[in-house]
Design a protein around this motif. Structure first.
Motif, PDB file in Angstrom:
ATOM      1  N   LYS A   1       0.833  -1.203   0.000  1.00 15.31           N
ATOM      2  CA  LYS A   1       0.000   0.000   0.000  1.00 15.31           C
ATOM      3  C   LYS A   1       0.867   1.253   0.000  1.00 15.31           C
ATOM      4  N   LYS A   2       1.894   1.270   0.844  1.00 12.47           N
ATOM      5  CA  LYS A   2       2.767   2.445   0.925  1.00 12.47           C
ATOM      6  C   LYS A   2       3.482   2.694  -0.397  1.00 12.47           C
ATOM      7  N   GLY A   3       4.012   1.613  -0.990  1.00 10.11           N
ATOM      8  CA  GLY A   3       4.708   1.754  -2.260  1.00 10.11           C
ATOM      9  C   GLY A   3       3.780   2.257  -3.353  1.00 10.11           C
ATOM     10  N   SER A   4       2.549   1.755  -3.363  1.00 13.07           N
ATOM     11  CA  SER A   4       1.580   2.176  -4.381  1.00 13.07           C
ATOM     12  C   SER A   4       1.258   3.659  -4.260  1.00 13.07           C
ATOM     13  N   LEU A   5       1.077   4.144  -3.040  1.00 13.90           N
ATOM     14  CA  LEU A   5       0.760   5.564  -2.839  1.00 13.90           C
ATOM     15  C   LEU A   5       1.912   6.461  -3.276  1.00 13.90           C
ATOM     16  N   LEU A   6       3.143   6.026  -3.005  1.00 15.12           N
ATOM     17  CA  LEU A   6       4.301   6.813  -3.432  1.00 15.12           C
ATOM     18  C   LEU A   6       4.409   6.845  -4.956  1.00 15.12           C
ATOM     19  N   ARG A   7       4.133   5.727  -5.601  1.00 10.05           N
ATOM     20  CA  ARG A   7       4.200   5.697  -7.066  1.00 10.05           C
ATOM     21  C   ARG A   7       3.138   6.580  -7.701  1.00 10.05           C
ATOM     22  N   VAL A   8       1.978   6.671  -7.074  1.00  8.06           N
ATOM     23  CA  VAL A   8       0.928   7.555  -7.585  1.00  8.06           C
ATOM     24  C   VAL A   8       1.411   9.012  -7.568  1.00  8.06           C
ATOM     25  N   LYS A   9       2.032   9.434  -6.473  1.00  9.10           N
ATOM     26  CA  LYS A   9       2.528  10.812  -6.385  1.00  9.10           C
ATOM     27  C   LYS A   9       3.615  11.068  -7.428  1.00  9.10           C
ATOM     28  N   GLU A  10       4.511  10.096  -7.592  1.00  9.73           N
ATOM     29  CA  GLU A  10       5.569  10.270  -8.588  1.00  9.73           C
ATOM     30  C   GLU A  10       4.989  10.320 -10.000  1.00  9.73           C
ATOM     31  N   ALA A  11       3.999   9.462 -10.272  1.00 11.75           N
ATOM     32  CA  ALA A  11       3.375   9.444 -11.595  1.00 11.75           C
ATOM     33  C   ALA A  11       2.689  10.774 -11.887  1.00 11.75           C
ATOM     34  N   GLN A  12       2.061  11.365 -10.890  1.00 15.32           N
ATOM     35  CA  GLN A  12       1.420  12.663 -11.078  1.00 15.32           C
ATOM     36  C   GLN A  12       2.445  13.729 -11.458  1.00 15.32           C
ATOM     37  N   ARG A  13       3.627  13.663 -10.847  1.00 18.79           N
ATOM     38  CA  ARG A  13       4.656  14.649 -11.157  1.00 18.79           C
ATOM     39  C   ARG A  13       5.257  14.406 -12.537  1.00 18.79           C
ATOM     40  N   VAL A  14       5.400  13.144 -12.909  1.00 15.29           N
ATOM     41  CA  VAL A  14       5.880  12.839 -14.257  1.00 15.29           C
ATOM     42  C   VAL A  14       4.900  13.382 -15.292  1.00 15.29           C
ATOM     43  N   ARG A  15       3.615  13.158 -15.054  1.00 15.40           N
ATOM     44  CA  ARG A  15       2.604  13.649 -15.994  1.00 15.40           C
ATOM     45  C   ARG A  15       2.607  15.176 -16.039  1.00 15.40           C
ATOM     46  N   GLN A  16       2.765  15.812 -14.896  1.00 13.04           N
ATOM     47  CA  GLN A  16       2.814  17.270 -14.850  1.00 13.04           C
ATOM     48  C   GLN A  16       4.011  17.783 -15.656  1.00 13.04           C
ATOM     49  N   LEU A  17       5.132  17.108 -15.536  1.00 15.39           N
ATOM     50  CA  LEU A  17       6.319  17.501 -16.290  1.00 15.39           C
ATOM     51  C   LEU A  17       6.077  17.374 -17.786  1.00 15.39           C
ATOM     52  N   ILE A  18       5.464  16.266 -18.215  1.00 12.23           N
ATOM     53  CA  ILE A  18       5.175  16.058 -19.632  1.00 12.23           C
ATOM     54  C   ILE A  18       4.263  17.161 -20.153  1.00 12.23           C
ATOM     55  N   ASP A  19       3.205  17.459 -19.406  1.00 12.78           N
ATOM     56  CA  ASP A  19       2.252  18.487 -19.846  1.00 12.78           C
ATOM     57  C   ASP A  19       2.900  19.861 -19.935  1.00 12.78           C
ATOM     58  N   SER A  20       3.788  20.170 -18.994  1.00 16.75           N
ATOM     59  CA  SER A  20       4.407  21.495 -18.978  1.00 16.75           C
ATOM     60  C   SER A  20       5.461  21.641 -20.067  1.00 16.75           C
ATOM     61  N   ALA A  21       6.003  20.522 -20.561  1.00 16.13           N
ATOM     62  CA  ALA A  21       7.053  20.602 -21.580  1.00 16.13           C
ATOM     63  C   ALA A  21       6.510  21.044 -22.929  1.00 16.13           C
ATOM     64  N   GLY A  22       5.248  20.717 -23.235  1.00 15.19           N
ATOM     65  CA  GLY A  22       4.643  21.145 -24.484  1.00 15.19           C
ATOM     66  C   GLY A  22       5.253  20.523 -25.723  1.00 15.19           C
ATOM     67  N   ILE A  23       5.703  19.280 -25.631  1.00 15.88           N
ATOM     68  CA  ILE A  23       6.306  18.569 -26.758  1.00 15.88           C
ATOM     69  C   ILE A  23       5.376  17.424 -27.156  1.00 15.88           C
ATOM     70  N   GLU A  24       5.058  17.321 -28.441  1.00 17.24           N
ATOM     71  CA  GLU A  24       4.081  16.340 -28.890  1.00 17.24           C
ATOM     72  C   GLU A  24       4.633  14.926 -28.889  1.00 17.24           C
ATOM     73  N   ASN A  25       5.853  14.741 -29.397  1.00 18.92           N
ATOM     74  CA  ASN A  25       6.439  13.402 -29.450  1.00 18.92           C
ATOM     75  C   ASN A  25       7.088  13.082 -28.104  1.00 18.92           C
ATOM     76  N   VAL A  26       6.590  12.049 -27.434  1.00 21.67           N
ATOM     77  CA  VAL A  26       7.079  11.702 -26.099  1.00 21.67           C
ATOM     78  C   VAL A  26       7.208  10.185 -25.986  1.00 21.67           C
ATOM     79  N   ILE A  27       8.315   9.735 -25.395  1.00 26.85           N
ATOM     80  CA  ILE A  27       8.496   8.333 -25.029  1.00 26.85           C
ATOM     81  C   ILE A  27       8.815   8.274 -23.546  1.00 26.85           C
ATOM     82  N   VAL A  28       8.017   7.523 -22.792  1.00 24.34           N
ATOM     83  CA  VAL A  28       8.237   7.315 -21.359  1.00 24.34           C
ATOM     84  C   VAL A  28       8.541   5.831 -21.167  1.00 24.34           C
TER      85      VAL A  28
END
Length: 248
Positions: free
Chosen positions: A141-168
């Motif tokens: 449970k703890k690991g899952s909650l931490l990964r959710v927070k990290e995933a949200q920040r990764v997505r925020q970074l992608i959205d703020s970059a404004g680049i169409e072609n992306v590989i994660v």
């Protein structure tokens, strides 16, 4: 520290044999350099010749590339520095500006005692449910909650970059279609495995945890045409290789 001269590093030999255009590492031992006990100079020279562009961060992750890239400058995004959990690079790939994100999301941090409980459970042995709750469920449970927070920040970074072609790509430490994976994917990313893979896949194979937790997501003017897991056994993870073709 090993005695005598360093020997050929099997992982670098594998990378040189595969000759992929871009290589992501997680949990690496550091920068590939001369005068290191991990590598011999001949291999280092070959890696630098094949991959003139590289970026390594501490002991967590690294990237090699045929194509020129540089770290994403994202100082105004308000996103905390998570370089230990992901790297973001902007590459010029055959005339296409592409954001590359190398991720290593949080693990479940299981100890040897936790793994022993899991072995008892999967062996069909009598197992205390208190031990299961204490050693497994709480940490999962703890690991899952931490990964959710990290995933949200990764997505925020992608959205703020404004680049169409992306590989994660990288070690998500979670299974296909997990909540962190869906957060990053949103409505605009595709799964390379869903598009080009087939059948049951195992990418993590240690301690009887046989799971598919290494993933590649992408969007933009490209399509995944091949997905392969190679049973190269120098790590607790198997390497994943994806081939992309540009649509134009």
């Amino acid at each position: 520290m090993p005695e005598g001269p360093a020997k050929f590093n099997p992982t670098l030999s594998y990378v040189l044999q595969q000759r992929d255009s871009i290589v992501f590492f997680q949990e690496v031992c550091g920068k590939i350099k001369h005068n290191s006990p991990e590598f011999i100079d001949e291999q280092v020279d070959s890696i630098h010749a094949l991959y003139p562009y590289s970026l390594f961060y501490d002991l967590r992750s690294g990237a090699l590339s045929h194509f020129p890239f540089k770290p994403l400058e994202n100082k105004d995004s308000g996103i905390p520095d998570l370089s230990g959990n992901f790297q973001a690079m902007v590459a010029e790939i055959q005339g296409h500006r592409t954001l590359l994100v190398n991720v290593h999301l949080e693990s479940n941090m299981l100890t040897q005692e936790d793994k022993d409980v899991f072995h008892q459970l999967t062996n069909g042995e009598k197992t205390s449910m208190t031990d299961v709750r204490t050693h497994l469920l709480r940490k999962l449970k703890k690991g899952s909650l931490l990964r959710v927070k990290e995933a949200q920040r990764v997505r925020q970074l992608i959205d703020s970059a404004g680049i169409e072609n992306v590989i994660v790509a990288g070690d998500f430490n979670d299974v296909v279609d997990s909540h962190p994976m869906r957060i990053i994917a949103g409505d605009d990313f595709k799964s390379a495995f869903s598009k080009a893979g087939f059948g049951p896949v195992i990418t993590y194979h240690a301690w009887r945890f046989w799971f598919h937790i290494d993933h590649v997501l992408y969007r933009g003017d490209m399509e995944a045409v091949d997905f392969k897991v190679d049973h190269f056994g120098r790590s607790d993870h198997y390497p994943v290789e994806v081939t992309f073709l540009w649509n134009k």
